[in-house]
Each structure stands twice: as structure tokens, then as C-alpha cells.
Motif scaffolding. Structure first.
Motif, short mmCIF file in Angstrom:
data_model
loop_
_atom_site.label_atom_id
_atom_site.label_comp_id
_atom_site.label_asym_id
_atom_site.label_seq_id
_atom_site.Cartn_x
_atom_site.Cartn_y
_atom_site.Cartn_z
N LYS A 1 48.45 23.38 40.80
CA LYS A 1 47.59 23.98 41.85
C LYS A 1 46.28 23.23 42.01
O LYS A 1 45.58 23.39 43.00
CB LYS A 1 47.31 25.45 41.50
N LYS B 1 50.12 23.97 36.53
CA LYS B 1 51.03 24.48 37.58
C LYS B 1 50.96 23.63 38.85
O LYS B 1 51.56 23.99 39.86
CB LYS B 1 50.67 25.92 37.92
N ASN C 1 39.47 42.17 41.68
CA ASN C 1 39.90 41.67 40.38
C ASN C 1 41.43 41.55 40.32
O ASN C 1 42.11 42.53 40.64
CB ASN C 1 39.42 42.68 39.31
N1 CAA Z 1 42.10 35.94 36.17
C1 CAA Z 1 42.69 34.95 36.86
N2 CAA Z 1 44.00 34.91 37.15
C2 CAA Z 1 44.75 35.93 36.68
C3 CAA Z 1 44.22 37.00 35.95
C4 CAA Z 1 42.82 36.97 35.69
N3 CAA Z 1 42.20 37.94 35.04
N4 CAA Z 1 45.22 37.85 35.64
C5 CAA Z 1 46.35 37.35 36.16
N5 CAA Z 1 46.05 36.19 36.79
C6 CAA Z 1 46.98 35.29 37.48
C7 CAA Z 1 47.97 34.72 36.50
O1 CAA Z 1 47.44 33.61 35.81
C8 CAA Z 1 49.10 34.34 37.42
O2 CAA Z 1 48.77 33.12 38.05
P1 CAA Z 1 49.94 32.06 38.41
O3 CAA Z 1 50.69 32.66 39.58
O4 CAA Z 1 49.20 30.83 38.76
O5 CAA Z 1 50.77 31.96 37.18
C9 CAA Z 1 49.06 35.43 38.50
O6 CAA Z 1 47.77 36.03 38.40
C10 CAA Z 1 50.08 36.52 38.26
O7 CAA Z 1 49.88 37.02 36.95
P2 CAA Z 1 51.05 37.53 35.98
O8 CAA Z 1 52.31 36.75 36.29
O9 CAA Z 1 50.54 37.52 34.59
O10 CAA Z 1 51.23 39.06 36.33
P3 CAA Z 1 51.65 39.81 37.63
O11 CAA Z 1 52.57 39.05 38.49
O12 CAA Z 1 52.04 41.12 37.12
O13 CAA Z 1 50.27 39.96 38.46
C11 CAA Z 1 48.24 41.01 39.01
C12 CAA Z 1 49.13 40.48 37.88
C13 CAA Z 1 47.81 39.85 39.91
C14 CAA Z 1 47.01 41.61 38.35
C15 CAA Z 1 49.06 42.05 39.86
O14 CAA Z 1 49.59 43.03 39.02
C16 CAA Z 1 48.24 42.74 40.91
O15 CAA Z 1 48.01 42.21 41.98
N6 CAA Z 1 47.77 43.99 40.59
C17 CAA Z 1 46.91 44.75 41.47
C18 CAA Z 1 45.49 44.27 41.31
C19 CAA Z 1 44.52 45.01 42.17
O16 CAA Z 1 44.85 45.92 42.92
N7 CAA Z 1 43.26 44.60 42.07
C20 CAA Z 1 42.18 45.25 42.76
C21 CAA Z 1 41.57 46.25 41.85
S1 CAA Z 1 40.26 47.12 42.63
C22 CAA Z 1 38.92 46.09 42.46
O17 CAA Z 1 38.95 45.05 41.88
C23 CAA Z 1 37.65 46.48 43.09
C24 CAA Z 1 37.02 47.76 42.83
O18 CAA Z 1 36.01 47.96 43.44
C25 CAA Z 1 37.50 48.79 41.91
#
Ligand code: CAA
Length: 310
Positions: A65, A63, A170
């Protein structure tokens, strides 16, 4: 004057899990830490983590990046900790790390045992950070005392001062926040250097007192729990609850989908911590959430939660 983190060697404990792997990834690609020791319970787990790390590097190169050179350098910075799997006591063999970040299972006994071992083998100059999302950081810091230190001795006092909470989110490479939680015992110098490190990883920092759930989960878990209770009492379907928050409030995921993503057992566990440590019934986890955990429906990781993932 800007504070330097001074981290040349970082160790990540629990490096093959989603959080540990992501932390190693941003430390290697953004902070460009020259030497990162990865440590976990088995070599097979570490290899699985490394395979995911390679996949992320390849995606970021494709990509645009990351350059291929930067990706190669990031990959070369990673080494399995000396002594192989589960070798915490040997982590210092080729020179002690300047910082350790623990991202092991969210279990107090496990974390206490890890911090005791680290404190017993690493010099006082090594910063010890925990990625806990709900356990008292002061309690973890209190276990970071060398095995043979006498109660009240300078070592017993000084060692907890190098311990603090660094709470990543995450997926770590994507989420822009790190919550920094100084324990009661943490020194200002350690707090400042840990902040500088997290900033070098490309993160914005917020600081929270060491209180149940810190800021993030004190707000997030009751929100998720309320969504489960809305479902439980038939207010709306799961799809409509999630769509309301996604389209009405611009959340990237609805609360039930987010609960599946975090893990329903984790949501339940943090809810119990909030309830137990505050005594406030508003934090009581919903019955439905508990039953789903009983059934082994833990969300994305088990293939079934509020939604199906098979
Ligand atoms: N590791 C690394 N990168 C990841 C990934 C992972 N596990 N999952 C997704 N990504 C990346 C993808 O590769 C993609 O990167 P590019 O832009 O370079 O292509 C980007 O994230 C977007 O992914 P997708 O296009 O597949 O999917 P999306 O646009 O639906 O986004 C998401 C996915 C980033 C998870 C988004 O849905 C989101 O932000 N969700 C909310 C997540 C959140 O709230 N997290 C916090 C949880 S609480 C916590 O972690 C702490 C706690 O204490 C409980």
C-alpha cells in the motif's frame, strides 16, 4: 476553483492516543504534510505512539500500500514538538504550525485550556481544529481567545473564527469519513481549507451543524444504547444481538462489540451529553451501561466489556 489547504506544518495534540496517532498517520502518508509536530503529555507516551506508527508503516509497505520511500518520507515528517512533553506553549518555537488538530481526552475543561494556550501563542493564521465527538464546538471556539485579549477587541472576535470541529473515526487509517463541524464563529475560509485538508487525507467529508452528537453520534449512540437495553431486558443474548446486525444488516461489528471498541465510558458520556443538551429522555443511557462503567468494565481498553479481551 479548488481550494488549497496550504498546510505545510501540522501539529497534533494528543498524538499518542489512537485518534491522534491515526490522524498523524493519514496526514503523513496520504496528505503528505512535510512537517508534523506531535505533542502529548509525556515523552514515553509519544514514543509508544511512534512505535505504533512504525508498525502501521511496516504493515502498509509489506502489503504494497506504500513504497518504502514514501514510508521513510512519512516517518521523517514526524517530529516531537519543541520543548518536549506537554509543551503546548512552545509549539511555535521553530515556526508556528499552519494547523493544529487537538485529539486530547474528551473533557471540556482540558480542551478549553488547550485552546486558550494555543490561541495565546499562535498567530491568527493557524487553524485550530478539535476532534471532539460530542462537545459543543462553539464552546471550544469561545475559549480560543488569547489570554490578554480584551473582551470585544478584534483579537477576541477573530481568534474563535479559526476554530472548527474535524471529527475523525476510529481506526482513522481505515475509516473513510471526516465529519466537519463549523462552530457558530468559524469563518468560511477556515471551513474550506479544513475540508481541503481532510480530503487530502483521503477522507469523504460530511458537514454537520454544531448540535449535540453532530450527525454521527446523534444516530450511533441511541442505536448502541438500544442494543444494551435489548440485552438488559432479555430480548436476546449479546452474541445474537450482534450477529443479527452483522449478518442481517451487514454491519462490520455488532452494536455491543462496537460499544466495547469505542469504550463504554465514552458511549455513556456521549449519551449523557445528548440527554443533557436536548432534554429528551430518549437519549438516557441505559442502567446496565452505567453499571458496567461503574465496575470499570470499559470494553476493549480495560480488557472487559460485553466481551472479554484478555
Ligand atoms: N489502526 C490502523 N489500522 C487498523 C487498526 C488500527 N487501530 N485496526 C485495524 N486496522 C486495519 C488492519 O491493519 C487491517 O488493515 P489491512 O486491510 O491493510 O490489513 C484492516 O484495518 C482490517 O483489520 P482486521 O483484518 O484486523 O479486522 P476487521 O476486518 O475485522 O476490521 C475494523 C476491523 C476496521 C475495526 C472493522 O471491524 C470495522 O470497520 N469496525 C467498525 C468500526 C467503526 O464503526 N468505527 C467508528 C467508531 S465511532 C468513532 O470512532 C467516533 C466516535 O465519535 C465514537
Amino acid at each position: 476553483m479548488s481550494i488549497k489547504h496550504g498546510i505545510k506544518t501540522l501539529a497534533v495534540v494528543g498524538a499518542s492516543g489512537q485518534m491522534g496517532n491515526g490522524i498523524a498517520y493519514v496526514a503523513a502518508t496520504k496528505a503528505q504534510i512535510p512537517r508534523i509536530l506531535i505533542c502529548d503529555q509525556s515523552d514515553a507516551q509519544l514514543d509508544k505512539g511512534l512505535a505504533f506508527f512504525d508498525k502501521l508503516l511496516a504493515k502498509d509497505v509489506s502489503k504494497g500500500k506504500l513504497t518504502q520511500d514514501d514510508a521513510d518520507r512519512a516517518r521523517a515528517s514526524l517530529t516531537k514538538a519543541p520543548g518536549g512533553a506537554a509543551s503546548l506553549a512552545e509549539i511555535h518555537q521553530d515556526g508556528p504550525p499552519d494547523m493544529v488538530i487537538e485529539a486530547a481526552t474528551e473533557n471540556l475543561n482540558i480542551k478549553q485550556s488547550i485552546f486558550k494556550t494555543l490561541a495565546s501563542t499562535l498567530p491568527l493564521s493557524t487553524i485550530l481544529a478539535t476532534n471532539t465527538s460530542s462537545i459543543s464546538v462553539s464552546k471550544i471556539a469561545a475559549s480560543a481567545v488569547p489570554e490578554n485579549a480584551k473582551a470585544g477587541s478584534p483579537e477576541a472576535w477573530q481568534s474563535p473564527a479559526r476554530t472548527l470541529g474535524l471529527h475523525f473515526f476510529n481506526p482513522v487509517p481505515v475509516m473513510k469519513l471526516v465529519e466537519l463541524i463549523p462552530a457558530l464563529q468559524t469563518s468560511k475560509d477556515v471551513t474550506d481549507r479544513a475540508r481541503a485538508f481532510a480530503e487530502a487525507c483521503g477522507k469523504t467529508i460530511t458537514v454537520s451543524a454544531d448540535t449535540p452528537g453532530f450527525v454521527s453520534n446523534r444516530l450511533l449512540i441511541p442505536f448502541i444504547n438500544e442494543a444494551v437495553m435489548a440485552l438488559e431486558s432479555g430480548v436476546a443474548t449479546k452474541e445474537d444481538i450482534d450477529t443479527t446486525l452483522k449478518l442481517g444488516m451487514n454491519h462490520p461489528m455488532g452494536p455491543l462489540q462496537l460499544a466495547d471498541f469505542i469504550g463504554l465510558d465514552t458511549c455513556y458520556y456521549i449519551g449523557e451529553v445528548l440527554l443533557r443538551e436536548t432534554g429528551d429522555s430518549k437519549y438516557r443511557p441505559s442502567v446496565l451501561l452505567g453499571r458496567m462503567v461503574d465496575a470499570g468494565w470499559l470494553g476493549k481498553k480495560s480488557g472487559k466489556g460485553f466481551y472479554d479481551y484478555n
